[in-house]
Design an enzyme around this catalytic site. Sequence first.
Site, PDB file in Angstrom:
ATOM      1  N   HIS A 199       0.913  -1.188  -0.069  1.00 51.03           N
ATOM      2  CA  HIS A 199      -0.026  -0.102  -0.035  1.00 51.03           C
ATOM      3  C   HIS A 199       1.088   1.186  -0.147  1.00 51.03           C
ATOM      4  O   HIS A 199       2.148   1.413   0.511  1.00 51.03           O
ATOM      5  CB  HIS A 199      -0.899  -0.046   1.250  1.00 51.03           C
ATOM      6  CG  HIS A 199      -0.168  -0.051   2.590  1.00 51.03           C
ATOM      7  ND1 HIS A 199      -0.050  -1.047   3.211  1.00 51.03           N
ATOM      8  CD2 HIS A 199       0.205   1.097   3.425  1.00 51.03           C
ATOM      9  CE1 HIS A 199       0.299  -0.739   4.547  1.00 51.03           C
ATOM     10  NE2 HIS A 199       0.650   0.679   4.612  1.00 51.03           N
ATOM     11  N   GLU A 229      -6.860   5.124  10.685  1.00 50.07           N
ATOM     12  CA  GLU A 229      -6.771   5.056   9.117  1.00 50.07           C
ATOM     13  C   GLU A 229      -7.807   4.386   8.459  1.00 50.07           C
ATOM     14  O   GLU A 229      -8.804   3.774   9.041  1.00 50.07           O
ATOM     15  CB  GLU A 229      -5.517   4.145   9.116  1.00 50.07           C
ATOM     16  CG  GLU A 229      -5.747   2.667   9.802  1.00 50.07           C
ATOM     17  CD  GLU A 229      -4.897   1.557   9.326  1.00 50.07           C
ATOM     18  OE1 GLU A 229      -4.977   1.214   8.062  1.00 50.07           O
ATOM     19  OE2 GLU A 229      -4.049   1.132  10.169  1.00 50.07           O
ATOM     20  N   GLN A 233      -3.788   4.017   1.961  1.00 48.03           N
ATOM     21  CA  GLN A 233      -3.968   4.085   3.366  1.00 48.03           C
ATOM     22  C   GLN A 233      -3.793   5.424   3.843  1.00 48.03           C
ATOM     23  O   GLN A 233      -2.838   6.362   3.687  1.00 48.03           O
ATOM     24  CB  GLN A 233      -2.940   3.288   3.988  1.00 48.03           C
ATOM     25  CG  GLN A 233      -2.954   3.226   5.558  1.00 48.03           C
ATOM     26  CD  GLN A 233      -1.821   2.521   6.180  1.00 48.03           C
ATOM     27  OE1 GLN A 233      -0.696   2.637   5.961  1.00 48.03           O
ATOM     28  NE2 GLN A 233      -2.171   1.571   7.338  1.00 48.03           N
ATOM     29  N   HIS A 261       4.365   7.149   3.196  1.00 51.74           N
ATOM     30  CA  HIS A 261       5.042   5.974   3.217  1.00 51.74           C
ATOM     31  C   HIS A 261       4.840   4.809   1.864  1.00 51.74           C
ATOM     32  O   HIS A 261       3.770   4.982   1.384  1.00 51.74           O
ATOM     33  CB  HIS A 261       5.371   5.070   4.399  1.00 51.74           C
ATOM     34  CG  HIS A 261       3.846   4.478   4.912  1.00 51.74           C
ATOM     35  ND1 HIS A 261       3.362   5.235   5.724  1.00 51.74           N
ATOM     36  CD2 HIS A 261       3.419   3.413   4.783  1.00 51.74           C
ATOM     37  CE1 HIS A 261       2.046   4.456   5.934  1.00 51.74           C
ATOM     38  NE2 HIS A 261       2.023   3.269   5.321  1.00 51.74           N
ATOM     39  N   GLU A 276       7.949   0.771   4.415  1.00 48.22           N
ATOM     40  CA  GLU A 276       7.077  -0.235   5.453  1.00 48.22           C
ATOM     41  C   GLU A 276       7.353  -1.679   5.051  1.00 48.22           C
ATOM     42  O   GLU A 276       7.209  -1.934   3.698  1.00 48.22           O
ATOM     43  CB  GLU A 276       5.765   0.195   5.572  1.00 48.22           C
ATOM     44  CG  GLU A 276       5.101  -0.630   6.587  1.00 48.22           C
ATOM     45  CD  GLU A 276       3.504  -0.302   6.820  1.00 48.22           C
ATOM     46  OE1 GLU A 276       2.958   0.871   6.275  1.00 48.22           O
ATOM     47  OE2 GLU A 276       2.676  -1.070   7.195  1.00 48.22           O
TER      48      GLU A 276
HETATM   49  C1  V0V Z   1      10.591  11.648   8.167  1.00 48.05           C
HETATM   50  N1  V0V Z   1      11.360  12.074   7.337  1.00 48.05           N
HETATM   51  C2  V0V Z   1      10.834  11.610   6.254  1.00 48.05           C
HETATM   52  C3  V0V Z   1       9.455  11.160   6.729  1.00 48.05           C
HETATM   53  N2  V0V Z   1       9.433  11.107   8.208  1.00 48.05           N
HETATM   54  N3  V0V Z   1      10.981  11.464   4.923  1.00 48.05           N
HETATM   55  C4  V0V Z   1       9.974  10.849   3.940  1.00 48.05           C
HETATM   56  N4  V0V Z   1       9.027  10.359   4.480  1.00 48.05           N
HETATM   57  C5  V0V Z   1       8.675  10.273   5.839  1.00 48.05           C
HETATM   58  N5  V0V Z   1       7.601   9.937   6.093  1.00 48.05           N
HETATM   59  C6  V0V Z   1      12.646  12.887   7.178  1.00 48.05           C
HETATM   60  C7  V0V Z   1      12.492  14.217   7.691  1.00 48.05           C
HETATM   61  O1  V0V Z   1      12.398  15.054   6.923  1.00 48.05           O
HETATM   62  C8  V0V Z   1      14.077  14.599   8.308  1.00 48.05           C
HETATM   63  O2  V0V Z   1      14.886  14.763   7.208  1.00 48.05           O
HETATM   64  C9  V0V Z   1      14.359  13.075   8.965  1.00 48.05           C
HETATM   65  O3  V0V Z   1      13.570  12.194   8.241  1.00 48.05           O
HETATM   66  C10 V0V Z   1      14.113  13.073  10.150  1.00 48.05           C
HETATM   67  O4  V0V Z   1      12.885  13.323  10.440  1.00 48.05           O
HETATM   68  P1  V0V Z   1      12.150  13.984  11.470  1.00 48.05           P
HETATM   69  O5  V0V Z   1      11.023  14.788  11.510  1.00 48.05           O
HETATM   70  O6  V0V Z   1      13.235  14.476  12.780  1.00 48.05           O
HETATM   71  O7  V0V Z   1      11.468  12.506  12.403  1.00 48.05           O
HETATM   72  P2  V0V Z   1      11.877  11.473  13.232  1.00 48.05           P
HETATM   73  O8  V0V Z   1      13.210  11.090  13.288  1.00 48.05           O
HETATM   74  O9  V0V Z   1      11.438  11.801  14.533  1.00 48.05           O
HETATM   75  O10 V0V Z   1      10.714  10.441  12.733  1.00 48.05           O
HETATM   76  C11 V0V Z   1      11.029  10.019  11.262  1.00 48.05           C
HETATM   77  C12 V0V Z   1      10.616   8.405  11.429  1.00 48.05           C
HETATM   78  C13 V0V Z   1       9.204   8.227  12.251  1.00 48.05           C
HETATM   79  C14 V0V Z   1      10.719   7.928   9.996  1.00 48.05           C
HETATM   80  C15 V0V Z   1      11.805   7.675  12.296  1.00 48.05           C
HETATM   81  O11 V0V Z   1       8.272   8.844  11.172  1.00 48.05           O
HETATM   82  C16 V0V Z   1       8.817   6.952  12.412  1.00 48.05           C
HETATM   83  O12 V0V Z   1       9.298   6.226  13.288  1.00 48.05           O
HETATM   84  N6  V0V Z   1       7.916   6.320  11.476  1.00 48.05           N
HETATM   85  C17 V0V Z   1       7.468   4.745  11.702  1.00 48.05           C
HETATM   86  C18 V0V Z   1       5.883   4.945  11.928  1.00 48.05           C
HETATM   87  C19 V0V Z   1       5.163   5.232  11.231  1.00 48.05           C
HETATM   88  O13 V0V Z   1       5.520   6.208  10.349  1.00 48.05           O
HETATM   89  N7  V0V Z   1       3.875   5.174  11.462  1.00 48.05           N
HETATM   90  C20 V0V Z   1       2.721   5.698  10.898  1.00 48.05           C
HETATM   91  C21 V0V Z   1       2.287   4.735   9.707  1.00 48.05           C
HETATM   92  P3  V0V Z   1      15.774  16.013   7.416  1.00 48.05           P
HETATM   93  O14 V0V Z   1      14.786  17.272   7.536  1.00 48.05           O
HETATM   94  O15 V0V Z   1      16.625  15.794   8.332  1.00 48.05           O
HETATM   95  O16 V0V Z   1      16.500  15.960   5.909  1.00 48.05           O
HETATM   96  S1  V0V Z   1       1.350   3.578  10.513  1.00 48.05           S
HETATM   97  C22 V0V Z   1       1.010   2.237   9.449  1.00 48.05           C
HETATM   98  O17 V0V Z   1       1.460   2.395   8.136  1.00 48.05           O
HETATM   99  C23 V0V Z   1       0.422   1.008   9.539  1.00 48.05           C
HETATM  100  C24 V0V Z   1      -0.253   0.830  11.008  1.00 48.05           C
HETATM  101  C25 V0V Z   1       0.047  -0.018   8.869  1.00 48.05           C
HETATM  102  O18 V0V Z   1       0.348   0.194   7.436  1.00 48.05           O
HETATM  103  O19 V0V Z   1      -0.120  -1.250   9.100  1.00 48.05           O
HETATM  104 CO    CO Z   2       1.246   1.530   6.311  1.00 45.30          CO
END
Ligand code: V0V
Ligand code: CO
Length: 160
Positions: free
Chosen positions: A17, A53, A69, A93, A143
Amino acid sequence: MPSDLGSVLPGLLGFDHVGVAVADLEAAMTFYRDLLGMRVVHREDNLDQQVAEVILTAGEVGIVSNQLQLLMPLSEHSVLQRFLVKHGAGLHHVAYAVSDVRSASTTLRHYGVRVLYDAPRAGTRGSQINFVHPKDTGGVLLEFVEHAAADPHSVQSSRG
Ligand code: V0V
Ligand code: CO
């Protein structure tokens, strides 16, 4: 990195997705469901991720790569909220279905790729999920999804 990447992740089944971060789920559904004609196949609140979601499909149910999603933060503690504040609404993502999320994570970690969780967490419809840091993938949060065996939308079951 190995040159023959195809042999590195044998459990990679396909696209699953695309996740889109939105501030208003109902408003987003007005576009995707009512205007585009996509079908809502699932709704869920994921308290672990602090997201509300909706999964929509563009075509035949069971073709997982047709899935979109829509994700809205449930609280200010959600990573989605941080994303919306920093980037605004938009592509969040891209998810890939894998047969074994643990081994996919271990394999990538072995090559120095940043996999976010030590152990898989709870995803949609009983799936198990993990994420690869966007800085290691060309700027897109990636993901991995291992679907529950009984999930009718999973790649495994749609392939029989
Ligand atoms: C952050 N950055 C991204 C981004 N999020 N780049 C592209 N896409 C994204 N989604 C970049 C951001 O611009 C920064 O770049 C750098 O990464 C660090 O970002 P930050 O703002 O300091 O953010 P962090 O490090 O606190 O968090 C980023 C991460 C966080 C990816 C570590 O979002 C995370 O833990 N994600 C995993 C969980 C998640 O996303 N859950 C929601 C979907 P610069 O500015 O330094 O260059 S849940 C889901 O999909 C489910 C339940 C499912 O499918 O079943
Ligand atoms: Co997802």
